[in-house]
Design a protein around this motif. Sequence first.
Motif, PDB file in Angstrom:
ATOM      1  N   GLU B 108      55.348  25.491  46.721  1.00 29.33           N
ATOM      2  CA  GLU B 108      54.938  25.855  45.361  1.00 29.33           C
ATOM      3  C   GLU B 108      53.958  24.806  44.843  1.00 29.33           C
ATOM      4  OE1 GLU B 108      57.720  25.285  41.989  1.00 29.33           O
ATOM      5  OE2 GLU B 108      57.373  27.399  41.558  1.00 29.33           O
ATOM      6  N   LEU B 109      54.301  23.551  45.081  1.00 23.43           N
ATOM      7  CA  LEU B 109      53.459  22.451  44.608  1.00 23.43           C
ATOM      8  C   LEU B 109      52.057  22.536  45.209  1.00 23.43           C
ATOM      9  CD1 LEU B 109      52.998  19.596  43.348  1.00 23.43           C
ATOM     10  CD2 LEU B 109      54.081  18.656  45.402  1.00 23.43           C
ATOM     11  N   TYR B 110      51.998  22.721  46.522  1.00 19.35           N
ATOM     12  CA  TYR B 110      50.711  22.695  47.214  1.00 19.35           C
ATOM     13  C   TYR B 110      50.194  24.099  47.538  1.00 19.35           C
ATOM     14  CZ  TYR B 110      51.514  17.707  47.691  1.00 19.35           C
ATOM     15  OH  TYR B 110      51.727  16.376  47.436  1.00 19.35           O
ATOM     16  N   HIS B 111      50.600  25.063  46.767  1.00 19.74           N
ATOM     17  CA  HIS B 111      50.153  26.436  47.039  1.00 19.74           C
ATOM     18  C   HIS B 111      48.649  26.541  46.835  1.00 19.74           C
ATOM     19  CE1 HIS B 111      50.006  30.776  47.033  1.00 19.74           C
ATOM     20  NE2 HIS B 111      51.273  30.816  47.371  1.00 19.74           N
ATOM     21  N   PRO B 112      47.968  27.214  47.757  1.00 17.74           N
ATOM     22  CA  PRO B 112      46.510  27.302  47.607  1.00 17.74           C
ATOM     23  C   PRO B 112      46.057  28.159  46.422  1.00 17.74           C
ATOM     24  CG  PRO B 112      47.272  28.519  49.543  1.00 17.74           C
ATOM     25  CD  PRO B 112      48.449  27.769  49.028  1.00 17.74           C
ATOM     26  N   ASP B 113      46.961  28.925  45.839  1.00 26.79           N
ATOM     27  CA  ASP B 113      46.556  29.806  44.733  1.00 26.79           C
ATOM     28  C   ASP B 113      47.131  29.354  43.395  1.00 26.79           C
ATOM     29  OD1 ASP B 113      45.220  31.390  46.598  1.00 26.79           O
ATOM     30  OD2 ASP B 113      47.030  32.538  47.040  1.00 26.79           O
ATOM     31  N   ARG B 114      47.344  28.072  43.243  1.00 23.02           N
ATOM     32  CA  ARG B 114      47.846  27.560  41.962  1.00 23.02           C
ATOM     33  C   ARG B 114      46.813  27.735  40.851  1.00 23.02           C
ATOM     34  NH1 ARG B 114      51.344  22.918  41.517  1.00 23.02           N
ATOM     35  NH2 ARG B 114      50.577  22.706  39.399  1.00 23.02           N
ATOM     36  N   VAL B 115      47.318  27.910  39.633  1.00 27.38           N
ATOM     37  CA  VAL B 115      46.455  27.823  38.455  1.00 27.38           C
ATOM     38  C   VAL B 115      46.349  26.345  38.112  1.00 27.38           C
ATOM     39  CG1 VAL B 115      46.089  28.592  36.095  1.00 27.38           C
ATOM     40  CG2 VAL B 115      47.462  29.981  37.647  1.00 27.38           C
ATOM     41  N   THR B 116      45.138  25.822  38.093  1.00 25.77           N
ATOM     42  CA  THR B 116      45.001  24.379  37.859  1.00 25.77           C
ATOM     43  C   THR B 116      44.147  24.053  36.648  1.00 25.77           C
ATOM     44  OG1 THR B 116      43.166  24.363  39.411  1.00 25.77           O
ATOM     45  CG2 THR B 116      45.326  23.766  40.294  1.00 25.77           C
ATOM     46  N   GLU B 117      43.664  25.061  35.948  1.00 28.23           N
ATOM     47  CA  GLU B 117      42.883  24.781  34.738  1.00 28.23           C
ATOM     48  C   GLU B 117      43.094  25.909  33.745  1.00 28.23           C
ATOM     49  OE1 GLU B 117      38.847  24.566  36.041  1.00 28.23           O
ATOM     50  OE2 GLU B 117      38.963  26.470  37.094  1.00 28.23           O
ATOM     51  N   PRO B 118      42.968  25.612  32.444  1.00 27.22           N
ATOM     52  CA  PRO B 118      43.135  26.676  31.448  1.00 27.22           C
ATOM     53  C   PRO B 118      42.036  27.726  31.602  1.00 27.22           C
ATOM     54  CG  PRO B 118      43.114  24.504  30.414  1.00 27.22           C
ATOM     55  CD  PRO B 118      42.680  24.313  31.824  1.00 27.22           C
ATOM     56  N   MET B 119      42.400  28.961  31.347  1.00 26.19           N
ATOM     57  CA  MET B 119      41.417  30.045  31.522  1.00 26.19           C
ATOM     58  C   MET B 119      41.545  31.039  30.380  1.00 26.19           C
ATOM     59  SD  MET B 119      41.779  30.655  35.615  1.00 26.19           S
ATOM     60  CE  MET B 119      40.079  30.896  36.044  1.00 26.19           C
ATOM     61  N   ARG B 120      40.423  31.653  30.063  1.00 23.78           N
ATOM     62  CA  ARG B 120      40.424  32.690  29.025  1.00 23.78           C
ATOM     63  C   ARG B 120      39.650  33.891  29.542  1.00 23.78           C
ATOM     64  NH1 ARG B 120      38.266  30.937  23.344  1.00 23.78           N
ATOM     65  NH2 ARG B 120      36.371  30.645  24.559  1.00 23.78           N
ATOM     66  N   ARG B 121      40.138  35.063  29.159  1.00 22.33           N
ATOM     67  CA  ARG B 121      39.456  36.276  29.615  1.00 22.33           C
ATOM     68  C   ARG B 121      38.167  36.442  28.814  1.00 22.33           C
ATOM     69  NH1 ARG B 121      41.547  39.505  33.132  1.00 22.33           N
ATOM     70  NH2 ARG B 121      43.670  38.764  32.800  1.00 22.33           N
ATOM     71  N   GLY B 122      37.055  36.454  29.508  1.00 21.18           N
ATOM     72  CA  GLY B 122      35.761  36.530  28.846  1.00 21.18           C
ATOM     73  C   GLY B 122      35.342  37.962  28.578  1.00 21.18           C
ATOM     74  N   ALA B 123      34.116  38.109  28.137  1.00 21.75           N
ATOM     75  CA  ALA B 123      33.595  39.435  27.780  1.00 21.75           C
ATOM     76  C   ALA B 123      33.570  40.349  29.003  1.00 21.75           C
ATOM     77  CB  ALA B 123      32.198  39.293  27.190  1.00 21.75           C
ATOM     78  N   SER B 124      33.413  39.749  30.168  1.00 19.99           N
ATOM     79  CA  SER B 124      33.339  40.571  31.389  1.00 19.99           C
ATOM     80  C   SER B 124      34.728  41.051  31.831  1.00 19.99           C
ATOM     81  CB  SER B 124      32.734  39.735  32.509  1.00 19.99           C
ATOM     82  OG  SER B 124      33.608  38.658  32.815  1.00 19.99           O
ATOM     83  N   GLY B 125      35.759  40.546  31.175  1.00 19.14           N
ATOM     84  CA  GLY B 125      37.110  40.917  31.577  1.00 19.14           C
ATOM     85  C   GLY B 125      37.706  39.981  32.604  1.00 19.14           C
ATOM     86  N   GLU B 126      36.909  39.051  33.095  1.00 20.68           N
ATOM     87  CA  GLU B 126      37.407  38.091  34.079  1.00 20.68           C
ATOM     88  C   GLU B 126      37.911  36.829  33.368  1.00 20.68           C
ATOM     89  OE1 GLU B 126      37.497  38.622  37.478  1.00 20.68           O
ATOM     90  OE2 GLU B 126      36.976  40.655  36.847  1.00 20.68           O
ATOM     91  N   LEU B 127      38.843  36.156  34.005  1.00 24.23           N
ATOM     92  CA  LEU B 127      39.315  34.883  33.453  1.00 24.23           C
ATOM     93  C   LEU B 127      38.311  33.787  33.796  1.00 24.23           C
ATOM     94  CD1 LEU B 127      43.093  35.208  34.335  1.00 24.23           C
ATOM     95  CD2 LEU B 127      42.173  35.019  32.024  1.00 24.23           C
ATOM     96  N   GLU B 128      37.974  33.009  32.774  1.00 24.73           N
ATOM     97  CA  GLU B 128      36.994  31.941  32.974  1.00 24.73           C
ATOM     98  C   GLU B 128      37.582  30.626  32.482  1.00 24.73           C
ATOM     99  OE1 GLU B 128      33.990  33.497  30.491  1.00 24.73           O
ATOM    100  OE2 GLU B 128      33.429  35.114  31.894  1.00 24.73           O
ATOM    101  N   PRO B 129      37.264  29.529  33.157  1.00 24.61           N
ATOM    102  CA  PRO B 129      37.808  28.226  32.741  1.00 24.61           C
ATOM    103  C   PRO B 129      37.329  27.830  31.345  1.00 24.61           C
ATOM    104  CG  PRO B 129      36.803  28.118  34.927  1.00 24.61           C
ATOM    105  CD  PRO B 129      36.441  29.439  34.369  1.00 24.61           C
ATOM    106  N   ILE B 130      38.221  27.239  30.596  1.00 22.59           N
ATOM    107  CA  ILE B 130      37.851  26.666  29.299  1.00 22.59           C
ATOM    108  C   ILE B 130      38.557  25.319  29.163  1.00 22.59           C
ATOM    109  CG2 ILE B 130      37.427  28.837  28.065  1.00 22.59           C
ATOM    110  CD1 ILE B 130      40.248  28.504  26.845  1.00 22.59           C
TER     111      ILE B 130
END
Lengths: 233, 766
Positions: B108-130
């Motif tokens: 879990e700690l070293y999972h390659p798909d961890r969320v490591t930064e805050p993200m917000r869903r942008g106008a395109s509908g995709e999550l983008e770092p903020i």
Amino acid sequence: MTRWGMAIDLDRCTGCEACVVACAAENNIQTVGEEQAREGRAMHWLRIERYYEGEFPNVRTRFMPVLCQQCGAAPCEPVCPVYATYHNPEGLNAMVYSRCIGTRFCANNCPYTVRVFNWFDAEFPAPLDSQLNPDVSVRPGGVMEKCTFCVQRIQAGKDEAAQEDREVMDGDVKTACQQSCPTKAIAFGDLEDPDSEVSRWAESPRAFSLLGDLDTRPGVVYLSGTEWREPAE
Amino acid sequence: MSGGDGKRGEPRVTIGRRDFFKVYAAAGVAVLEGCRRRDQELIESPARRSTALPGASVWRRSICEQCGAGCEIEVRTVDRLAKKIEGLPSGFVNAGGVCALGHSALQELYHPDRVTEPMRRGASGELEPIPWEEALETVAAAIAEAPERATLVSGSPSGPLLGLWRRFAAAVGASPPIHWQPTDAVVERAAARLAFGESTRPAYDLARADYVVSVGVPFLDRWRSPVHFGAAWAELTADRRGKLVQVEARHSLTAANADDWLPVRPGSEGFFARGVAGLLLGSGAVGEEERAAYEALYPEAPPDLAATAERCGIDAGRIEHLAAELARARRPLVMVGGSALDGENGVAASAAALALNLLLGAVGREGGVFAGVDFGFENRLAGEAAAALPPAALSDRLAGEGESGVLVVSEADPLHGVPGLEAAFDGAGTVVALSAFFDDTTSRADLVLPVQTDLERFQAVEPDPVHGVPALLIASPVVAPRGEARHPGDVALALAAAAGSALPWPGFQEAVESALSDAFGVTRAADDDASDPAALPAPLIAGALNARQFVRRTTDAGGLVGTGEMRRAPAALASGDADEAPGPIPDPASLPAPSAPAGVESFAMIPFESPKLGDGRGANRPWLQELPDPLSTVMWGSWVEMASTDADRLGIHTGDIVRLTGTAAEIELPAIVLPTVRPGSVGVPVGGGHADYGRYARGRGVNVNALLDPDRRVAGAGAFARGDVRVRVERLRRPRRAERPVIYGRGLRQAEEIPVGWAPHDGGKA
């Protein structure tokens, strides 16, 4: 001379498989993924065999951890054309990975089916590789592997004892599976030391060898209060 | 230390002799500081230091938070990376053991798909770092805009962190948080309230009992702490001293290890308990006091043996035998949990089973049942804030309002656990997820805040009750957090500050230390007045000169651990006050049996948590996906367990793809035919079929929760009912290649079913 051995008390084993994951974590055992696992290529060095007896509702389930039995007369050793698997002085069936050419004769000759083959190079997508144990080499594709009795821990135990200018004592070396076991169903140590825990367990009237009639002289002892022997004919 | 030029353009570090000693000494201090152990054993143990290693191993104490059990662990770190988890030999709960899920915390700690930064869903509908600050301000503004419409969900186990979320909700003016917890935890409290008069979860002294009847409790599978109860089971059954009888419809791992297994009809557990009570009452082995206590709860006569056997689908002789052995035992104990309590009548059924302990005199005695008490640090952090709400409050809340305001979900995945919530989530104003992974819920969130996993964070845990001794376990982080992940408690405090309702602590650690300090003050002030509920047991503060020293001592020692003397019976019983004794409670024997629809053959579906994936948390770890289920030996997917007789009748073979049809949905998955399944029932593991949750879990297996009806509740508990679900089963086809279940089973080359060939062990000599 030391004879490393293990005793497994089947009356205490619940089949929870904590040992299986502990073994994978300690020994850098790769996971092969769903497709390869479906082909029977999962790499576990230690597995829990499950057996059913009887029919509902009078059915019994039994579990048996099976790992390399570190045989005293190992069927896997004489068939290796390049001496990649050999018998070390302390009773381990050791593997020299860099010598292995992947004929798989040894796996074919093992009655316990505990040898596994690296069909591909191991993959540990970053940063999963951060977890890898630096004491254990990651095996490349084309190489056979199996339980080593955590030989790196044996070596560490010897180093520790040497630093303190003493002999290795019973309990100095714990294998990963033994350490993890919630019910303390596994003992490990020197079978030549009559006072070691593993020797005491091996003396139990409940002790038996797996497929003992093959005369492979395993270094693993099983203990069970219920019958696991072949029914009398 | 001085820098110099190495290869062209690259700095080279050269270390002088003095520098070397400085660094060496500093490293030594860091190592000793990092250990923070309760026992010297951590550095004295052999195999821990090896001169052969390129990097020194440092073992650090931590707490496994993969479930609420609170197992204490040691983590081997090399070059500041975590390498291996082992049980702390002196662990309060686990005494050196770790389960498969616990080991996998590294993945879990070293999972390659961890969320490591805050993200917000942008106008395109995709999550983008903020940036973090922007994320916090956005969430705080959304909460401050309409706090009364804010909904908060916390998946933290009961304890200090949940207390902090309660305090947060009260501070910002939101309704109390919804506690996303296992059904067992909710129903056990409600049942204990009925049977014992106090709504603390029961604790069981399994190891010291001599005859244990477990009504549905899968304590060797995944329930509270399988490590603790595994060890206790080994102690119970060592040298055939004690006996375990498992009363459970499904052949779980616990049933597989029990001395006797009574496969009662699903949903009949409460009736079974009442029937056994009838036999005990008629046996003459029950004292007058015990009889009176029991009959105060159940004034009606219990069902007779024939009716019990009929309803439970069990041979009458086996029930009679069990009751006779119970009556004869010196320290009998009845446990209840798991499948016995997740039907609509789960509370009544559980209370009936718990009440058997009253008849057996097992309440508050060695080898019996105790109140699962803690040191109250959840409430100490929560202050005056209201109690958290049960899980089912989420769908009530989302369904009950027009447009919901902000929805904050911390470390929980309700969209995987309950069907039909998606629309409500879509209708919510802003969905904020605090998570380490893009799970089913997080991947639909508008804002994602990355949180630290177990080994990265300061921990303060009140373990789920096991043997009744209270504890507060504390540990420092073992490794640095990945990316920008933060502690969820720190996030709560930062959000409160950004919303203009700052709480008096800068971080979670300070909040816990403040609570410890306050507890010291209250205890010191209470002197020997043991009746002050806010005071800690006096021995815990003995020797501490002041609050500061007490806090330091406690955190250095890894928390507060009670003693056997601090165990107690539930309060209403312990007080002996007849006025507080509970009155008549719902009798499961008078409730109708779960009905099967007429006209079509249906099966009772038993959803269960497999030892490896649990409720689904373990599904993103390759070690666990490739771990064979101990009973079906299936890896990498879901399956449905069917009885041999049913499968023969329906023409189903192991591996065939079958369809399970419920009232509102259907799922397709491979069948595994086993001789252990009760005819007329099918077992399906929960925890598979994630819409997301990383590369190892996504789309793997089937989510059986889809078949559940979110409107069905466990009466009187506020939990979703998972039990008593009827499904139709039909064979669809032989599996295509990619559909074949991955069944492990190398087998022994010489063996057909049972390994044969026995020989006395010869010491393994060549």
